[in-house]
Design a protein around this motif. Structure first.
Motif, PDB file in Angstrom:
ATOM      1  N   TYR A 231      51.532  35.245   1.983  1.00 57.86           N
ATOM      2  CA  TYR A 231      51.917  35.377   3.389  1.00 57.86           C
ATOM      3  C   TYR A 231      52.347  36.810   3.682  1.00 57.86           C
ATOM      4  CZ  TYR A 231      51.925  30.284   4.103  1.00 57.86           C
ATOM      5  OH  TYR A 231      51.557  28.973   4.230  1.00 57.86           O
ATOM      6  N   LYS A 232      53.184  37.373   2.797  1.00 56.14           N
ATOM      7  CA  LYS A 232      53.715  38.718   3.011  1.00 56.14           C
ATOM      8  C   LYS A 232      52.590  39.753   3.038  1.00 56.14           C
ATOM      9  CE  LYS A 232      57.531  39.897   0.925  1.00 56.14           C
ATOM     10  NZ  LYS A 232      58.538  40.352  -0.076  1.00 56.14           N
ATOM     11  N   ALA A 233      51.699  39.696   2.043  1.00 54.15           N
ATOM     12  CA  ALA A 233      50.597  40.657   1.977  1.00 54.15           C
ATOM     13  C   ALA A 233      49.668  40.516   3.175  1.00 54.15           C
ATOM     14  CB  ALA A 233      49.816  40.454   0.680  1.00 54.15           C
TER      15      ALA A 233
ATOM     16  N   ALA B 230      56.670  42.944   5.370  1.00 52.89           N
ATOM     17  CA  ALA B 230      57.223  43.505   4.139  1.00 52.89           C
ATOM     18  C   ALA B 230      58.650  43.029   3.889  1.00 52.89           C
ATOM     19  CB  ALA B 230      57.186  45.033   4.206  1.00 52.89           C
ATOM     20  N   LEU B 231      59.394  42.766   4.982  1.00 54.78           N
ATOM     21  CA  LEU B 231      60.783  42.311   4.855  1.00 54.78           C
ATOM     22  C   LEU B 231      60.897  40.802   4.631  1.00 54.78           C
ATOM     23  CD1 LEU B 231      62.477  44.458   7.672  1.00 54.78           C
ATOM     24  CD2 LEU B 231      62.562  44.838   5.200  1.00 54.78           C
ATOM     25  N   GLY B 232      59.763  40.126   4.579  1.00 52.26           N
ATOM     26  CA  GLY B 232      59.791  38.687   4.314  1.00 52.26           C
ATOM     27  C   GLY B 232      60.040  37.827   5.537  1.00 52.26           C
ATOM     28  N   PHE B 233      59.669  38.342   6.729  1.00 52.82           N
ATOM     29  CA  PHE B 233      59.880  37.583   7.966  1.00 52.82           C
ATOM     30  C   PHE B 233      59.059  36.299   7.990  1.00 52.82           C
ATOM     31  CE2 PHE B 233      59.144  37.009  12.648  1.00 52.82           C
ATOM     32  CZ  PHE B 233      60.462  36.747  12.985  1.00 52.82           C
ATOM     33  N   THR B 234      58.069  36.211   7.101  1.00 49.78           N
ATOM     34  CA  THR B 234      57.233  35.004   7.063  1.00 49.78           C
ATOM     35  C   THR B 234      58.058  33.764   6.731  1.00 49.78           C
ATOM     36  OG1 THR B 234      56.697  35.536   4.769  1.00 49.78           O
ATOM     37  CG2 THR B 234      55.129  36.220   6.447  1.00 49.78           C
TER      38      THR B 234
ATOM     39  N   TYR C 122      43.983  42.479  15.244  1.00 49.45           N
ATOM     40  CA  TYR C 122      43.414  41.535  14.283  1.00 49.45           C
ATOM     41  C   TYR C 122      44.366  40.413  13.887  1.00 49.45           C
ATOM     42  CZ  TYR C 122      39.212  44.258  13.777  1.00 49.45           C
ATOM     43  OH  TYR C 122      38.015  44.870  14.033  1.00 49.45           O
ATOM     44  N   ALA C 123      43.776  39.365  13.321  1.00 48.31           N
ATOM     45  CA  ALA C 123      44.514  38.225  12.764  1.00 48.31           C
ATOM     46  C   ALA C 123      43.541  37.385  11.958  1.00 48.31           C
ATOM     47  CB  ALA C 123      45.126  37.375  13.872  1.00 48.31           C
ATOM     48  N   PRO C 124      44.035  36.655  10.951  1.00 47.01           N
ATOM     49  CA  PRO C 124      43.148  35.700  10.270  1.00 47.01           C
ATOM     50  C   PRO C 124      42.687  34.634  11.264  1.00 47.01           C
ATOM     51  CG  PRO C 124      45.152  36.074   9.002  1.00 47.01           C
ATOM     52  CD  PRO C 124      45.373  36.681  10.346  1.00 47.01           C
ATOM     53  N   TYR C 125      41.415  34.322  11.253  1.00 51.03           N
ATOM     54  CA  TYR C 125      40.874  33.347  12.204  1.00 51.03           C
ATOM     55  C   TYR C 125      41.141  31.925  11.720  1.00 51.03           C
ATOM     56  CZ  TYR C 125      38.211  36.258  15.480  1.00 51.03           C
ATOM     57  OH  TYR C 125      37.846  37.116  16.482  1.00 51.03           O
TER      58      TYR C 125
ATOM     59  N   VAL D 175      54.066  39.955  17.680  1.00 46.42           N
ATOM     60  CA  VAL D 175      54.921  39.073  16.887  1.00 46.42           C
ATOM     61  C   VAL D 175      54.410  37.635  16.953  1.00 46.42           C
ATOM     62  CG1 VAL D 175      57.252  38.143  16.628  1.00 46.42           C
ATOM     63  CG2 VAL D 175      56.935  40.572  17.140  1.00 46.42           C
ATOM     64  N   VAL D 176      54.081  37.173  18.171  1.00 45.11           N
ATOM     65  CA  VAL D 176      53.559  35.805  18.313  1.00 45.11           C
ATOM     66  C   VAL D 176      52.217  35.671  17.597  1.00 45.11           C
ATOM     67  CG1 VAL D 176      52.770  34.057  19.952  1.00 45.11           C
ATOM     68  CG2 VAL D 176      54.796  35.423  20.476  1.00 45.11           C
ATOM     69  N   ASN D 177      51.444  36.753  17.581  1.00 50.13           N
ATOM     70  CA  ASN D 177      50.150  36.732  16.910  1.00 50.13           C
ATOM     71  C   ASN D 177      50.280  36.490  15.406  1.00 50.13           C
ATOM     72  OD1 ASN D 177      47.210  37.117  17.127  1.00 50.13           O
ATOM     73  ND2 ASN D 177      47.547  38.979  15.948  1.00 50.13           N
ATOM     74  N   MET D 178      51.485  36.727  14.866  1.00 58.10           N
ATOM     75  CA  MET D 178      51.726  36.448  13.451  1.00 58.10           C
ATOM     76  C   MET D 178      51.554  34.965  13.148  1.00 58.10           C
ATOM     77  SD  MET D 178      55.074  38.912  12.940  1.00 58.10           S
ATOM     78  CE  MET D 178      55.287  38.686  11.169  1.00 58.10           C
ATOM     79  N   THR D 179      51.632  34.130  14.183  1.00 56.08           N
ATOM     80  CA  THR D 179      51.428  32.698  13.975  1.00 56.08           C
ATOM     81  C   THR D 179      50.026  32.404  13.446  1.00 56.08           C
ATOM     82  OG1 THR D 179      50.707  32.392  16.275  1.00 56.08           O
ATOM     83  CG2 THR D 179      53.049  32.113  15.816  1.00 56.08           C
ATOM     84  N   ASN D 180      49.062  33.292  13.780  1.00 55.74           N
ATOM     85  CA  ASN D 180      47.713  33.111  13.242  1.00 55.74           C
ATOM     86  C   ASN D 180      47.719  33.168  11.726  1.00 55.74           C
ATOM     87  OD1 ASN D 180      45.481  32.971  15.383  1.00 55.74           O
ATOM     88  ND2 ASN D 180      46.736  34.637  16.162  1.00 55.74           N
TER      89      ASN D 180
END
Length: 434
Positions: free
Chosen positions: A277-279, A119-123, A299-302, A251-256
């Motif tokens: 990306y944010k959503a 939500a804070l735009g960390f992407t 979960y994560a996008p595959y 946090v690392v899983n956000m790389t997915n």
């Protein structure tokens, strides 16, 4: 896709997505339940809960998140981390209930952290940190990890220690068949190579291997199974090392999310927005927090969905949405869950192995046009080979390390990605390119 009957294409495409979601999900609650030594009823509950959560996660992401036909599934990074933590705890005589409770709490907190960061735009920060080389390292290691898992599964080694030659032979034939159909098939036949492979493999297995010692998927779908049981791994507990590792993994899983959405750009033929990306991050975080409460892998996008899209060349969201809705249905309706759970695990793994061959292509596309010399080759070779080497080691070999760092060191994917991040952002490689 050239087709004169869009309704039949929609139906077949949705069934193909359903099987892809099912075969990617079925083994995860089984293996995690066994690792935590849960009774059969709890494993059955976890399986049905996983079906419903996964289908709902796919619908939420496709409708309100990144809005792409990418499976939102239980993360391979998290799956391997949880299994390695459980194996290490069992080998040292630790409490599985304390581990499970600490993991559940860590997953819950980690999911909320991911949602807030999204939500804070960390992407934007992640996008800058995750260069083409880091993305390539991630996809190389992920393809190695997943192909290893599904290769063992196609040989019938899920729950067994020896290979059944007939079962393994059928799996090899199925891999060759799916690849052949994908390469040589015309029109719809090529698009539905994965579905065709599953149907043919299932029939051949039933006809020619009725007595093969295939490990049962469990009594999934029986009316007695509960769903959405609270904290089945253990009551919430505090083990600081496990919880810190869980938040770091989240946090690392956000790389997915970054890898999958970026990887979809050349396939979909357009650039994705920061809003997508944010959503995506927000929904992944919220769904993962729910997974922590209900005893599911976060979960994560595959990224493997990219291989599926490349294999089938069906890019529309409609079949994906219908397939996800059907997946929720088989988790709710006991009879449907029981039927799909009769799919031989080796057949599903063989077809997925064929589909995941495309994932390596996604890794190669990230470094397409990049030239390496004897100096700069270290930026990709070192993290990939270190990560792969760690993946080959049993978690028990790290028993001599402190408990708070052991979960990190034993996870080759995590270490490889973090190592690549350090190399990319601490060394000015351009000065070594000539």
């Amino acid at each position: 896709m050239n087709n004169n009957n869009p309704n039949s294409a929609l139906l077949l495409g949705s069934i193909q997505w359903l099987f892809f979601m099912f075969t990617n999900t079925i083994v995860i609650p089984l293996s995690v339940g066994a690792a935590f030594q849960l009774p059969a009823g709890d494993i059955e509950s976890a399986m049905r809960t996983s079906f419903i959560l996964t289908g709902a996660a796919c619908l939420l992401q496709a409708l309100f998140g990144h809005r792409l036909p990418l499976m939102e599934g239980q993360s391979g990074l998290w799956w391997s981390l949880i299994l390695s933590l459980a194996a290490a705890t069992a080998s040292t005589g630790g409490s599985m209930e304390v581990l499970g409770g600490s993991l559940s709490l860590g997953i819950l907190i980690g999911g909320l952290v991911v949602a807030v960061l999204g939500a804070l735009g960390f992407t934007k920060v992640l996008s800058r940190l995750f260069t083409r080389n880091v993305m390539a390292v991630f996809l190389f290691l992920l393809s190695f990890q997943l192909s290893s898992i599904f290769f063992k599964g196609m040989l019938g080694l899920t729950g067994r220690s020896s290979i059944n030659p007939a079962e393994a032979g059928l799996s090899v034939v199925l891999v060759a068949l799916v690849v052949f159909i994908s390469l040589k098939g015309r029109g719809m036949i090529s698009n539905f190579s994965i579905l065709i492979g599953i149907i043919i493999g299932w029939i051949l297995y039933v006809v020619f291997l009725p007595g093969a010692p295939e490990p049962a998927a469990g009594a999934a779908g029986t009316a007695s199974a509960r769903i959405f049981e609270l904290f089945p791994w253990g009551s919430p507990a505090v083990d600081l090392g496990v919880m810190v590792t869980a938040v770091l993994a989240a946090v690392v899983n956000m790389t997915n999310n970054i890898a999958s959405i970026k990887g979809a750009e050349p396939i979909m033929g357009r650039e994705m927005t920061q809003g997508q990306y944010k959503a995506s991050m927000i929904w992944t975080g919220l769904i993962s927090s729910a997974a922590g409460v209900f005893g599911a892998v976060p979960y994560a996008p595959y990224s493997s969905s990219l291989g599926f899209l490349l294999s089938t060349r069906i890019l529309s969201r409609a079949p994906f949405l219908l397939g996800a809705a059907l997946f929720v249905l088989i988790g709710i309706v006991p009879a449907l869950g029981h039927f799909f759970s009769s799919l031989p695990i080796s057949v599903g793994n063989a077809v997925l192995f064929a589909a995941y061959l495309q994932l390596l292509g996604s890794a190669l596309r990230n470094v397409e046009g990049v030239s390496y010399n004897y100096r700069t080759i270290y930026r990709i070779a070192a993290p990939v080979l270190v990560g792969m080497s760690l993946m080959t080691l049993a978690p028990s070999v790290f028993a001599s390390f402190p408990g708070y760092i052991r979960p990190l060191l034993s996870n080759g994917l995590l270490v490889g990605v973090l190592f690549s991040l350090a190399l990319e952002n601490l060394i000015r490689w351009e000065q070594y390119e000539t």
